[in-house]
Enzyme design. Sequence first.
Site, PDB file in Angstrom:
ATOM      1  N   GLY A 185     -63.441 -32.588  49.775  1.00  0.00           N
ATOM      2  CA  GLY A 185     -64.044 -33.657  48.819  1.00  0.00           C
ATOM      3  C   GLY A 185     -65.408 -33.900  49.236  1.00  0.00           C
ATOM      4  CG  ASN A 186     -68.336 -34.882  46.617  1.00  0.00           C
ATOM      5  OD1 ASN A 186     -68.562 -35.953  46.142  1.00  0.00           O
ATOM      6  ND2 ASN A 186     -67.577 -33.809  45.867  1.00  0.00           N
ATOM      7  CG  HIS A 187     -69.417 -39.169  51.382  1.00  0.00           C
ATOM      8  ND1 HIS A 187     -68.557 -39.770  51.761  1.00  0.00           N
ATOM      9  CD2 HIS A 187     -69.940 -38.255  52.521  1.00  0.00           C
ATOM     10  CE1 HIS A 187     -68.220 -39.544  53.257  1.00  0.00           C
ATOM     11  NE2 HIS A 187     -69.041 -38.632  53.489  1.00  0.00           N
ATOM     12  CB  SER A 188     -70.140 -38.377  44.416  1.00  0.00           C
ATOM     13  OG  SER A 188     -70.511 -38.833  43.174  1.00  0.00           O
TER      14      SER A 188
END
Length: 227
Positions: free
Chosen positions: A33-36
């Site tokens: 995943g990512n931090h958005s």
Amino acid sequence: LRRGGRAPDLAGRRVVISAGGTREAIDPVRFIGNHSSGKQGYALARTAAARGAEVTLVAANVALPDPAGVRVVPVESALDLADAMEAERRGADAVVMSAAVADFRPAASAASKIKKDGSAPAPVELVENPDVLAGLVASRDREGLAQTVVGFAAETDDVLANGRAKLARKGCDLLVVNQVGGGRAFGTEDNQAVVLGPDGTAVEIPRGPKEDLADRVWDLVAERLPD
Ligand code: CTP
Ligand code: CA
């Protein structure tokens, strides 16, 4: 309406916004995943609704309350998001890709939870995800529609040069370029950006609340909408 009230200049318009960050499954319990946070996309949805638009928000893994009066379509992975955006873009006046789409996904998602067995871990093989934004531009061009397509980019180093190259590669009508690093952008309340257009447009948006940036983006979109 905020700040003394804005004209409902998006009344009768339909807009579709993606927000958040995709999750690419490794097994039933793990993902890449990512931090958005989704905050910028949600601000775009709230401000468009406040200006009278009919808003659909395609939300990838966002832990924020649904904005009032906005239709929210939840998605998980980049492939889900691509399908949802291609379906929702039909008949829309503007499409905004503010979601952080994973560039790669595991080639296969294990059906069962991966267990340790004392030996070296198996590598996770990755494959590239489709470019959703470029696909939306291609669909729009194929149909010959007057639909405004907006991308976002987070850049480091030579932000303007990277942004210009990305705008050309994606073929979108506007590219909102954030400078990242040093605590900027991800998860913060404020944002600052430069909005690039293929006609050479470069509109600086000073550091401020994500709602203000969103309203400036809608100003630029509204200028490009047909009567
Ligand atoms: N985007 C997309 N589909 C992808 C990757 C990105 O639709 N598979 C969209 C993002 O939502 C954003 C824009 O493209 O609106 C730019 O994303 P960015 O990650 O900056 O672009 P990339 O083409 O992935 O380039 P980079 O190698 O710099 O990550
Ligand atoms: Ca990327």
